[in-house]
Design an enzyme around this catalytic site. Structure first.
Site, PDB file in Angstrom:
ATOM      1  N   ASP A 190     107.079  99.022 109.859  1.00  0.00           N
ATOM      2  CA  ASP A 190     107.764  98.195 108.865  1.00  0.00           C
ATOM      3  C   ASP A 190     107.429  96.715 109.024  1.00  0.00           C
ATOM      4  O   ASP A 190     107.115  96.241 110.124  1.00  0.00           O
ATOM      5  CB  ASP A 190     109.279  98.340 109.006  1.00  0.00           C
ATOM      6  CG  ASP A 190     109.809  99.650 108.474  1.00  0.00           C
ATOM      7  OD1 ASP A 190     108.998 100.541 108.166  1.00  0.00           O
ATOM      8  OD2 ASP A 190     111.043  99.789 108.375  1.00  0.00           O
ATOM      9  N   HIS A 225     107.537  98.869 114.131  1.00  0.00           N
ATOM     10  CA  HIS A 225     107.303  97.647 113.358  1.00  0.00           C
ATOM     11  C   HIS A 225     105.965  97.017 113.730  1.00  0.00           C
ATOM     12  O   HIS A 225     105.553  97.078 114.894  1.00  0.00           O
ATOM     13  CB  HIS A 225     108.412  96.631 113.613  1.00  0.00           C
ATOM     14  CG  HIS A 225     109.771  97.099 113.172  1.00  0.00           C
ATOM     15  ND1 HIS A 225     110.539  97.950 113.943  1.00  0.00           N
ATOM     16  CD2 HIS A 225     110.479  96.841 112.046  1.00  0.00           C
ATOM     17  CE1 HIS A 225     111.673  98.203 113.305  1.00  0.00           C
ATOM     18  NE2 HIS A 225     111.676  97.543 112.161  1.00  0.00           N
TER      19      HIS A 225
END
Length: 271
Positions: free
Chosen positions: A78, A223
């Protein structure tokens, strides 16, 4: 405990005479908010448009993992693309010959979109809103703007429109679900995640921690930008991949993991 508006205002006034009053004010106002119904139309809870017009979508899907018992897993990243981390993730994935799904922020596609110029066809690029707001607090029009701006920019940049959407923080409301549905996006959450805070004192533990969470069909949250503790996962991505392979897992994009053909193949193999 019932809290009236008079009590909330009285506690708020107490903030002027010290920290204790300020803390009391915050707690009382939070309690008041918890017990005050939100307006249905035009608020985050709404599953119709604020003007009460008919939604253009009849249904949507929200997924946490793939179905079936095939030992397949989807790695997701992400908040990128970002020049500090995304190339490191892509290099590790390339070295291990593993596809992944990147939930991209529109503002980062605008600023660093070229980082994924070779990802189309190899990895999956998905929508993670433009500015990363908490959609659980926004109404339908603002949710729609965040999603459609990002889809438009990603389509222009990569030549392919995203089909998946992940709400920031995993927060959803009726408004955000409707906005995603009307953009023909499947809302994707996760069933396993990189829990860097649990292994801060022994970073190599991230490998076993992720392995302990993964099940057939898992969607793993990580992430490719953010606070430095997330580098614990990035620096050990190859080791994580190898550990999961040792457990018999193969890797897929989220869309491949969710594809009906995958579930059908699993059913056929057990028929």
């Amino acid at each position: 405990m019932e809290v009236t508006r008079r009590q909330a205002l009285t506690a708020a006034a107490g903030a002027a005479v010290g920290a204790a009053g300020a803390v009391g004010a915050v707690r009382l106002v939070e309690r008041l908010d918890e017990n005050t119904p939100l307006p249905f139309y035009g608020s985050p809870v709404s599953a119709v448009r604020p003007d009460r017009s008919t939604p253009s979508a009849a249904a949507t899907s929200v997924v946490w993992a793939g179905a079936g018992d095939q030992r397949r897993v989807a790695l997701t990243f992400d908040d990128g693309p970002h020049p500090d981390w995304t190339p490191r993730v892509l290099a590790a994935l390339e070295a291990e010959d593993v596809p992944a799904t990147f939930f991209c922020l529109g503002r980062n596609v605008r600023d660093h979109g070229a980082l994924h110029r070779d990802s189309v066809g190899r990895h999956e690029l998905a929508n993670h809103t433009f500015e990363h707001p908490d959609l659980g607090r926004l109404d339908w029009s603002r949710c729609t703007d965040e999603i459609t701006r990002t889809t438009r920019l990603m389509t222009e940049t990569y030549g392919v429109a995203p089909t998946l959407f992940r709400p920031p923080y995993g927060h959803v409301g009726g408004a955000s679900l409707l906005a995603a549905a009307e953009s023909s996006l499947t809302t994707v959450l996760w069933s396993a995640q990189a829990r860097e805070d649990l292994v801060a004192s022994h970073p190599d533990g991230i490998v076993e921690d992720i392995a302990s969470q993964v099940r057939p069909g898992s969607i793993v949250l990580a992430h490719d930008t953010g606070s430095d503790d997330r580098l614990i996962t990035i620096d050990r991505l190859a080791a994580i991949i190898r550990r999961l392979r040792d457990d018999g897992y193969t890797f897929a994009t989220v869309s491949d993991l969710l594809a009906p053909s995958s579930a059908q193949a699993t059913a056929a193999s057990h028929g």
